[in-house]
Write a protein that holds these residues in place. Sequence first.
Motif, PDB file in Angstrom:
ATOM      1  N   TYR A 157       0.818  -1.202   0.000  1.00 43.13           N
ATOM      2  CA  TYR A 157       0.000   0.000   0.000  1.00 43.13           C
ATOM      3  C   TYR A 157       0.857   1.259   0.000  1.00 43.13           C
ATOM      4  N   GLU A 158       1.967   1.220   0.685  1.00 44.46           N
ATOM      5  CA  GLU A 158       2.865   2.366   0.677  1.00 44.46           C
ATOM      6  C   GLU A 158       3.372   2.629  -0.733  1.00 44.46           C
ATOM      7  N   ASP A 159       3.621   1.563  -1.493  1.00 51.88           N
ATOM      8  CA  ASP A 159       4.073   1.719  -2.872  1.00 51.88           C
ATOM      9  C   ASP A 159       2.996   2.400  -3.708  1.00 51.88           C
ATOM     10  N   ILE A 160       1.734   2.025  -3.500  1.00 50.31           N
ATOM     11  CA  ILE A 160       0.641   2.659  -4.243  1.00 50.31           C
ATOM     12  C   ILE A 160       0.507   4.123  -3.850  1.00 50.31           C
ATOM     13  N   LEU A 161       0.418   4.372  -2.555  1.00 47.13           N
ATOM     14  CA  LEU A 161       0.180   5.734  -2.085  1.00 47.13           C
ATOM     15  C   LEU A 161       1.296   6.692  -2.466  1.00 47.13           C
ATOM     16  N   SER A 162       2.508   6.196  -2.466  1.00 48.30           N
ATOM     17  CA  SER A 162       3.635   7.076  -2.784  1.00 48.30           C
ATOM     18  C   SER A 162       3.618   7.524  -4.241  1.00 48.30           C
ATOM     19  N   ARG A 163       2.830   6.854  -5.072  1.00 48.51           N
ATOM     20  CA  ARG A 163       2.752   7.207  -6.488  1.00 48.51           C
ATOM     21  C   ARG A 163       1.693   8.287  -6.760  1.00 48.51           C
ATOM     22  N   ILE A 164       0.793   8.509  -5.811  1.00 51.80           N
ATOM     23  CA  ILE A 164      -0.343   9.391  -6.067  1.00 51.80           C
ATOM     24  C   ILE A 164       0.072  10.856  -5.951  1.00 51.80           C
ATOM     25  N   ASN A 165      -0.214  11.617  -6.985  1.00 53.58           N
ATOM     26  CA  ASN A 165       0.080  13.045  -7.021  1.00 53.58           C
ATOM     27  C   ASN A 165      -1.185  13.836  -6.706  1.00 53.58           C
ATOM     28  N   LEU A 166      -1.069  14.791  -5.792  1.00 54.61           N
ATOM     29  CA  LEU A 166      -2.156  15.649  -5.376  1.00 54.61           C
ATOM     30  C   LEU A 166      -1.678  17.092  -5.346  1.00 54.61           C
ATOM     31  N   PRO A 167      -2.597  18.062  -5.384  1.00 53.87           N
ATOM     32  CA  PRO A 167      -2.172  19.454  -5.245  1.00 53.87           C
ATOM     33  C   PRO A 167      -1.523  19.701  -3.888  1.00 53.87           C
ATOM     34  N   ASP A 168      -0.752  20.751  -3.788  1.00 47.46           N
ATOM     35  CA  ASP A 168      -0.076  21.101  -2.539  1.00 47.46           C
ATOM     36  C   ASP A 168      -1.067  21.178  -1.382  1.00 47.46           C
ATOM     37  N   GLY A 169      -0.677  20.634  -0.253  1.00 44.95           N
ATOM     38  CA  GLY A 169      -1.488  20.692   0.954  1.00 44.95           C
ATOM     39  C   GLY A 169      -2.421  19.521   1.140  1.00 44.95           C
ATOM     40  N   PHE A 170      -2.558  18.674   0.121  1.00 47.60           N
ATOM     41  CA  PHE A 170      -3.436  17.518   0.207  1.00 47.60           C
ATOM     42  C   PHE A 170      -2.641  16.271   0.583  1.00 47.60           C
ATOM     43  N   GLU A 171      -3.312  15.351   1.265  1.00 43.32           N
ATOM     44  CA  GLU A 171      -2.701  14.087   1.671  1.00 43.32           C
ATOM     45  C   GLU A 171      -3.645  12.940   1.358  1.00 43.32           C
ATOM     46  N   ILE A 172      -3.083  11.768   1.110  1.00 47.94           N
ATOM     47  CA  ILE A 172      -3.893  10.580   0.841  1.00 47.94           C
ATOM     48  C   ILE A 172      -3.437   9.445   1.740  1.00 47.94           C
ATOM     49  N   SER A 173      -4.379   8.694   2.261  1.00 54.20           N
ATOM     50  CA  SER A 173      -4.098   7.550   3.119  1.00 54.20           C
ATOM     51  C   SER A 173      -5.072   6.434   2.758  1.00 54.20           C
ATOM     52  N   VAL A 174      -4.864   5.273   3.345  1.00 60.97           N
ATOM     53  CA  VAL A 174      -5.805   4.163   3.164  1.00 60.97           C
ATOM     54  C   VAL A 174      -6.761   4.157   4.345  1.00 60.97           C
ATOM     55  N   PHE A 175      -8.043   4.267   4.044  1.00 59.47           N
ATOM     56  CA  PHE A 175      -9.097   4.266   5.059  1.00 59.47           C
ATOM     57  C   PHE A 175      -9.507   2.844   5.418  1.00 59.47           C
ATOM     58  N   ALA A 176      -9.620   1.973   4.412  1.00 62.58           N
ATOM     59  CA  ALA A 176     -10.073   0.604   4.665  1.00 62.58           C
ATOM     60  C   ALA A 176      -9.732  -0.281   3.484  1.00 62.58           C
ATOM     61  N   GLU A 177      -9.665  -1.560   3.749  1.00 61.45           N
ATOM     62  CA  GLU A 177      -9.520  -2.571   2.712  1.00 61.45           C
ATOM     63  C   GLU A 177     -10.864  -3.275   2.558  1.00 61.45           C
ATOM     64  N   VAL A 178     -11.470  -3.148   1.363  1.00 64.01           N
ATOM     65  CA  VAL A 178     -12.785  -3.732   1.104  1.00 64.01           C
ATOM     66  C   VAL A 178     -12.758  -4.379  -0.273  1.00 64.01           C
ATOM     67  N   PRO A 179     -12.930  -5.684  -0.361  1.00 66.05           N
ATOM     68  CA  PRO A 179     -12.874  -6.352  -1.668  1.00 66.05           C
ATOM     69  C   PRO A 179     -13.865  -5.772  -2.663  1.00 66.05           C
ATOM     70  N   GLY A 180     -13.367  -5.403  -3.843  1.00 62.74           N
ATOM     71  CA  GLY A 180     -14.235  -4.935  -4.914  1.00 62.74           C
ATOM     72  C   GLY A 180     -14.988  -3.664  -4.611  1.00 62.74           C
ATOM     73  N   ALA A 181     -14.430  -2.780  -3.787  1.00 62.40           N
ATOM     74  CA  ALA A 181     -15.141  -1.586  -3.320  1.00 62.40           C
ATOM     75  C   ALA A 181     -15.635  -0.733  -4.486  1.00 62.40           C
ATOM     76  N   ARG A 182     -16.918  -0.438  -4.499  1.00 65.92           N
ATOM     77  CA  ARG A 182     -17.513   0.374  -5.571  1.00 65.92           C
ATOM     78  C   ARG A 182     -18.200   1.615  -4.979  1.00 65.92           C
ATOM     79  N   THR A 183     -19.524   1.621  -4.906  1.00 71.46           N
ATOM     80  CA  THR A 183     -20.245   2.794  -4.420  1.00 71.46           C
ATOM     81  C   THR A 183     -20.059   2.955  -2.913  1.00 71.46           C
ATOM     82  N   LEU A 184     -19.822   4.212  -2.502  1.00 67.04           N
ATOM     83  CA  LEU A 184     -19.625   4.550  -1.099  1.00 67.04           C
ATOM     84  C   LEU A 184     -20.804   5.380  -0.618  1.00 67.04           C
TER      85      LEU A 184
END
Length: 372
Positions: A24-51
Motif C-alpha cells: 500500500y505504501e508503494d501505491i500511495l507514494s505514487r499518487i500526485n495531489l495538489p499542494d497541501g493535500f494528503e492521501i491515506s488508506v481508510f479501509a480494505e474492502v474487496p471490490g469496493a464500488r459505491t460509497l
Amino acid sequence: MRRTHLLLSTAAAFLLPATAHAEYEDILSRINLPDGFEISVFAEVPGARTLLHDPTTGVVFVSSRSDMIHAVVDKDGDGVADTVTQIGSGLNVPNGIGLKDGKLFIALNDQVVSWQIPQDYDGTGQLSDLQTVAGGFNTSPHHGWRYSAFGPDGKFYVALGAPCNICELEDNTGKIVRLADDGSSWDVIADGTRNSVGFDWHPTSGQLWFTDNGADRMGDDIPPDELNRVTRAGQHFGYPYEGGQGIPLTGYEDTKPPVETTPAALDFQAHSANLGIDFYEGDMLPAEYRNDAIVAQHGSWNRSTPVGYQLMRIRFDAQGNPTGKEVFADGWLASDETVYGRPVDIEELPDGSLLVSDDSEGLIYRITYSGS
C-alpha cells in the motif's frame, strides 16, 4: 506545482495483514495531489464500488459488482477504519445503494430492494428480510450494474445501462429513472444514456449532473465520455445515435435522431471511463473547491494507450455552469502503463475529507487537506 503526500496507519484495528503495508505504501507514494493535500488508506474492502456514509450511524456502506455489501466503521474518528464487515452476500450485482428514513436501498441488476437498518446499528449486523421495492429491469449483464442515489425530491434515481455497445433502446434500458421510495411509480428523468455509473445534484442549482461512458470500437479518441446536465425530465442525450457533442455513432452515420437531443455539457477523454461524481460541500478543502465536482476516472480497458485512472476536478461558476476541468489526483497509471488502482466513487465525510473507492485494489482511500 504538484507533490505527493503519504499517510499510512499501522494500527492493528486497520484489519490489514502486516505484509500488505509495503504494498500500500508503494501505491500511495505514487499518487500526485495538489499542494497541501494528503492521501491515506481508510479501509480494505474487496471490490469496493459505491460509497455511502450514513450520518445517523456513522457507518460507510460499500457496494460491489460481485454479490457483496460491506459496512465500514471508523469508531474513534482517526481516519482509519476499525471494523470492516461483510454484511451481505449472494446479491445480484449490488452496485447501487441509497439511504432514506433509516432504510438502505439496493439497486440490483433485476430489482430494487430495501433493508430496515436497526436502531443503534454498529456495522456488524447482517442484511436480512429484504423487501422488494420495484422490479422490471432488463437483466442483461452488459452494463447491468446500477448506480443509484436519492435526490433532493426524496425519490430514488437509478441508472439503467444499455445492454450492448451500440444498439436500439427499450423502455427499461439506456435511461436514468426516478422511483417513489415505495415503488408505486417511476418516470424517466434522462433518456438516451449509454452507461451512467455516477450522478449528483449541484448544491446551488439543484440540477442533476451525470457521467456517461462513450461507445467502444470507434477508435482511440471518439466518441468522448460525457458529463451531462438534466434541465428538464425526459431529456434525450443522444445515444445510440450520437455521442459527445453530436458525433455520429457506428451504424447511425446517416441517421438523423428521431428526437431532439441534448449534447454533453462537458467532454472527457474517450475511454477514460468516468464513473462517480461528487459536488464538494464541505469545509476542509480550500474554499475555491466548494460547489466544484470531483469525478473518478476508472481508466480504459481497450484503448491502445491507456488513459484515465485518476480523479478530475470540474470547476463551476456561481451560476452552476462548468468552466473547465483539470487533474486532481493521478499516479494510479504508471508511465510504463502498469496499473496500480482504478478509482470508482467519491463520498464526502462530515469532516470534509473525501473517500475514494478502488475496486481493482480493494481499497478505500481518504483524501484530506491540511494546508500548504
